[in-house]
Design a protein around this motif. Structure first.
Motif, PDB file in Angstrom:
ATOM      1  N   ASP A 187      30.549   3.766  52.007  1.00 40.05           N
ATOM      2  CA  ASP A 187      31.313   2.528  51.825  1.00 40.05           C
ATOM      3  C   ASP A 187      32.749   2.636  52.331  1.00 40.05           C
ATOM      4  O   ASP A 187      33.311   1.649  52.820  1.00 40.05           O
ATOM      5  CB  ASP A 187      31.291   2.130  50.349  1.00 40.05           C
ATOM      6  CG  ASP A 187      29.914   1.678  49.905  1.00 40.05           C
ATOM      7  OD1 ASP A 187      29.415   0.687  50.458  1.00 40.05           O
ATOM      8  OD2 ASP A 187      29.326   2.325  49.024  1.00 40.05           O
ATOM      9  N   ASN A 270      37.050   4.384  45.787  1.00 42.60           N
ATOM     10  CA  ASN A 270      36.037   3.341  45.916  1.00 42.60           C
ATOM     11  C   ASN A 270      35.721   2.712  44.564  1.00 42.60           C
ATOM     12  O   ASN A 270      36.033   1.556  44.333  1.00 42.60           O
ATOM     13  CB  ASN A 270      34.779   3.906  46.557  1.00 42.60           C
ATOM     14  CG  ASN A 270      33.783   2.835  46.940  1.00 42.60           C
ATOM     15  OD1 ASN A 270      33.964   1.672  46.600  1.00 42.60           O
ATOM     16  ND2 ASN A 270      32.731   3.205  47.627  1.00 42.60           N
ATOM     17  N   TYR A 271      35.114   3.474  43.645  1.00 42.79           N
ATOM     18  CA  TYR A 271      34.718   2.854  42.378  1.00 42.79           C
ATOM     19  C   TYR A 271      34.590   3.871  41.250  1.00 42.79           C
ATOM     20  O   TYR A 271      34.429   5.074  41.464  1.00 42.79           O
ATOM     21  CB  TYR A 271      33.390   2.111  42.530  1.00 42.79           C
ATOM     22  CG  TYR A 271      32.193   3.016  42.750  1.00 42.79           C
ATOM     23  CD1 TYR A 271      31.406   3.451  41.691  1.00 42.79           C
ATOM     24  CD2 TYR A 271      31.847   3.434  44.028  1.00 42.79           C
ATOM     25  CE1 TYR A 271      30.322   4.275  41.885  1.00 42.79           C
ATOM     26  CE2 TYR A 271      30.757   4.258  44.236  1.00 42.79           C
ATOM     27  CZ  TYR A 271      29.995   4.685  43.161  1.00 42.79           C
ATOM     28  OH  TYR A 271      28.931   5.513  43.371  1.00 42.79           O
ATOM     29  N   SER A 273      32.271   3.792  37.556  1.00 43.05           N
ATOM     30  CA  SER A 273      31.263   2.966  36.862  1.00 43.05           C
ATOM     31  C   SER A 273      30.767   3.663  35.606  1.00 43.05           C
ATOM     32  O   SER A 273      30.863   4.883  35.450  1.00 43.05           O
ATOM     33  CB  SER A 273      30.083   2.644  37.790  1.00 43.05           C
ATOM     34  OG  SER A 273      29.292   3.785  38.044  1.00 43.05           O
ATOM     35  N   VAL A 358      31.087  -1.867  36.617  1.00 39.59           N
ATOM     36  CA  VAL A 358      31.607  -1.237  37.833  1.00 39.59           C
ATOM     37  C   VAL A 358      33.042  -1.698  38.044  1.00 39.59           C
ATOM     38  O   VAL A 358      33.336  -2.896  37.965  1.00 39.59           O
ATOM     39  CB  VAL A 358      30.747  -1.602  39.063  1.00 39.59           C
ATOM     40  CG1 VAL A 358      31.298  -0.915  40.320  1.00 39.59           C
ATOM     41  CG2 VAL A 358      29.286  -1.211  38.846  1.00 39.59           C
ATOM     42  N   LEU A 360      35.773  -1.658  40.903  1.00 36.88           N
ATOM     43  CA  LEU A 360      35.669  -1.507  42.361  1.00 36.88           C
ATOM     44  C   LEU A 360      37.018  -1.704  43.052  1.00 36.88           C
ATOM     45  O   LEU A 360      37.747  -2.648  42.746  1.00 36.88           O
ATOM     46  CB  LEU A 360      34.659  -2.524  42.897  1.00 36.88           C
ATOM     47  CG  LEU A 360      34.211  -2.417  44.355  1.00 36.88           C
ATOM     48  CD1 LEU A 360      33.477  -1.120  44.614  1.00 36.88           C
ATOM     49  CD2 LEU A 360      33.304  -3.604  44.699  1.00 36.88           C
ATOM     50  N   SER A 364      33.091  -2.967  49.449  1.00 39.50           N
ATOM     51  CA  SER A 364      31.830  -2.391  49.910  1.00 39.50           C
ATOM     52  C   SER A 364      31.321  -1.462  48.827  1.00 39.50           C
ATOM     53  O   SER A 364      32.036  -0.551  48.397  1.00 39.50           O
ATOM     54  CB  SER A 364      32.027  -1.628  51.227  1.00 39.50           C
ATOM     55  OG  SER A 364      30.818  -1.091  51.707  1.00 39.50           O
ATOM     56  N   TYR A 365      30.083  -1.708  48.381  1.00 39.73           N
ATOM     57  CA  TYR A 365      29.515  -0.953  47.269  1.00 39.73           C
ATOM     58  C   TYR A 365      28.023  -0.761  47.524  1.00 39.73           C
ATOM     59  O   TYR A 365      27.355  -1.664  48.032  1.00 39.73           O
ATOM     60  CB  TYR A 365      29.747  -1.720  45.955  1.00 39.73           C
ATOM     61  CG  TYR A 365      29.025  -1.178  44.749  1.00 39.73           C
ATOM     62  CD1 TYR A 365      29.498  -0.046  44.088  1.00 39.73           C
ATOM     63  CD2 TYR A 365      27.873  -1.800  44.276  1.00 39.73           C
ATOM     64  CE1 TYR A 365      28.833   0.441  42.972  1.00 39.73           C
ATOM     65  CE2 TYR A 365      27.202  -1.316  43.151  1.00 39.73           C
ATOM     66  CZ  TYR A 365      27.687  -0.186  42.508  1.00 39.73           C
ATOM     67  OH  TYR A 365      27.030   0.304  41.414  1.00 39.73           O
ATOM     68  N   ASN A 370      28.699  -6.419  48.703  1.00 37.87           N
ATOM     69  CA  ASN A 370      29.929  -6.903  48.092  1.00 37.87           C
ATOM     70  C   ASN A 370      29.576  -7.696  46.838  1.00 37.87           C
ATOM     71  O   ASN A 370      29.535  -8.930  46.853  1.00 37.87           O
ATOM     72  CB  ASN A 370      30.710  -7.775  49.080  1.00 37.87           C
ATOM     73  CG  ASN A 370      32.042  -8.246  48.506  1.00 37.87           C
ATOM     74  OD1 ASN A 370      32.450  -7.824  47.419  1.00 37.87           O
ATOM     75  ND2 ASN A 370      32.716  -9.122  49.227  1.00 37.87           N
ATOM     76  N   ASP A 442      33.360   7.640  42.305  1.00 39.15           N
ATOM     77  CA  ASP A 442      33.114   7.727  43.749  1.00 39.15           C
ATOM     78  C   ASP A 442      31.834   8.496  44.062  1.00 39.15           C
ATOM     79  O   ASP A 442      31.809   9.371  44.936  1.00 39.15           O
ATOM     80  CB  ASP A 442      34.307   8.379  44.462  1.00 39.15           C
ATOM     81  CG  ASP A 442      35.395   7.377  44.796  1.00 39.15           C
ATOM     82  OD1 ASP A 442      35.173   6.165  44.603  1.00 39.15           O
ATOM     83  OD2 ASP A 442      36.470   7.796  45.256  1.00 39.15           O
TER      84      ASP A 442
END
Length: 474
Positions: A187, A270-271, A273, A358, A360, A364-365, A370, A442
């Protein structure tokens, strides 16, 4: 005629340059590439020696090396490449070989042999020492340096996190980072124009990527987010590489100090979660570690991942179990600060049907999807949202209900459950109804025990003041 009264290099030859006349086109592109990226031999060997010896000797040898600076010119786009040879199935080792051949062995590092932190501390430290000693070639090489990472999102994040040490130690500038995408989701690569995946084993494709990293990309900021975790559990936890133990800071009372026995910090790009998606990722990673021969590349990884999703109940829940009983709201209390400077935390209601939350940073995931989508202008104004970008200072927080809901969200037939957009986030995880929680940072998942009789696990997320720098492919 040029300024010296000489004919231009291509004059009289149908517009061809001297390089085109001397060498074949393919070889000419290699010569052009090396002219842009090849670091002078004395510098690249000094850096390699510094990394190999943990910095020993390069400062003492700086004077001896710097008297050779007049014999060398710094390249226009000096390049260092980090390769995760375990990424991309069997592609990593072959790719590393092409890179060493096209650039030089001293400018390509296998991350399974050399940590990026060692290069930042000792390799770049070598350039800094030489530049401080008056070596202009070292100074220009350091200022123009670019980094290329061959790996997945986790590998790119690892390198970015290591480069962040330069900001903390006031050792700028920080080199911008490009990507050769070898992971499953990629991503970060998608968000900055490097594509969905790199699957070619051909030398020409590798050469094109290197030219893109030098002449076909521009620096662009990327928000970096700090995660702090406090836990009272005494059980051992297999933490992801991105999280490092911190010196424990005593709290207000001796009792609280004993209850919060550990503190960990890390960063993500990125993320972050929590919930079922992290549980599936944890199972997948454990399986891949036990049986690495099953995961031979992105396609095989996605097939295994899908199978694990079904097996763990992301799609198929037992008839005797209410899906809502697995909602993260049974363990989670979510609070946010929507704007910098807000007083106190604002609690966010998490619907009982949501089984994964999540947080973010990118748009982009899970391989280019998205889930946050594009809210209508009237909805954005009503809820106080801003347009989502990777450098806007905000995180998007959304929920996923189950595998079916997630699948439809990923193909844009349904929307994710938009919970909030914030600049700071606090999660409290309580253990009264569950004995564990699954989280990932990530793409690096872990299982965290929850104590029904102890203090909640506290997770706080805030933006790092100085952003990282990516290369945006054009």
């Amino acid at each position: 005629m040029d300024s010296n009264g000489s004919a231009p290099s291509g004059a009289g030859h149908g517009g061809k340059g001297i390089l085109d006349l001397i060498v074949p086109k393919k070889k000419g592109r290699t010569v052009l590439l090396k002219g842009r990226v090849l670091i002078p031999e004395y510098l690249r060997k000094a850096m390699c020696n510094a990394v190999a010896t943990s910095g020993g000797g390069y400062v003492e040898g700086a004077s001896a090396l710097s008297d050779r600076q007049e014999d060398h010119a710094a390249p226009s786009s000096p390049l260092i490449v980090f390769v995760n040879s375990k990424s991309g199935g069997r592609l990593g080792p072959a790719l590393a070989g092409h890179l060493r051949d096209l650039i030089s062995p001293e400018q390509v590092f296998d991350l399974n042999e050399t940590k990026p932190t060692d290069f930042v501390r000792h390799g770049l430290g070598c350039l800094d020492a030489l530049a401080k000693n008056g070596d202009q070639c070292a100074r220009l090489t350091r200022e123009r340096l670019r980094i290329l990472v061959a790996g997945g999102d986790g590998t790119v994040g690892w390198v970015l996190g290591s480069l962040a040490e330069l900001h903390l130690e006031h050792r700028g500038p920080c080199p911008p980072v490009g990507v050769i995408p070898l992971g499953t989701g990629n991503d970060l690569a998608r968000s900055f124009g490097w594509g969905a995946s790199f699957t070619s084993k051909g030398r020409a494709a590798v050469k094109d990527w290197l030219l893109k990293a030098t002449d076909g990309s521009t620096p662009q900021p990327l928000d970096c987010w700090k995660v702090s975790i406090r836990t009272s559990t005494k059980e051992p936890i297999k933490w992801p590489h991105a999280l490092k133990p911190q010196q424990h800071i005593p709290l207000s009372t001796e009792e609280e100090q004993d209850e919060y026995s550990a503190s960990f910090e890390g960063v993500f790009y990125n993320y972050f979660s929590l919930g079922m998606d992290a549980q599936v990722a944890y199972g997948f990673h454990e399986l891949r570690n036990r049986m690495p021969w099953l995961a031979r590349g992105p396609i095989a990884n996605k097939m295994i991942y899908s199978g694990y999703s079904c097996w763990q109940g992301w799609f198929c829940t037992s008839l005797s179990t209410n899906p809502r009983a697995r909602g993260v709201s049974t363990v989670l209390r979510l609070s946010v600060r929507k704007k910098h400077g807000d007083d106190g935390w604002e609690e966010v209601d998490v619907p009982s049907s949501v089984r994964a939350v999540v947080i973010l940073n990118l748009q982009s995931y899970a391989g280019g999807r998205n889930p946050w989508g594009h809210p209508k202008p009237e909805n954005m104004q009503k809820k106080g949202f801003v347009e989502a970008r990777p450098n806007d200072g905000y995180l998007e927080i959304f929920g996923l209900r189950d595998g079916w809901h997630t699948s439809l969200v990923m193909v844009s037939l349904l929307k994710a459950v938009r919970l909030a957009q914030a600049q700071a986030i606090r999660l409290e995880l309580h253990g009264e109804k569950r004995d564990r929680a699954y989280m990932q940072l990530d793409g690096e998942p872990w299982k965290h025990p929850l104590d029904p009789n102890g203090k909640p696990v506290i997770v706080e997320i805030g933006r790092v003041s100085i952003p990282s720098t990516m290369l945006k492919a054009t």
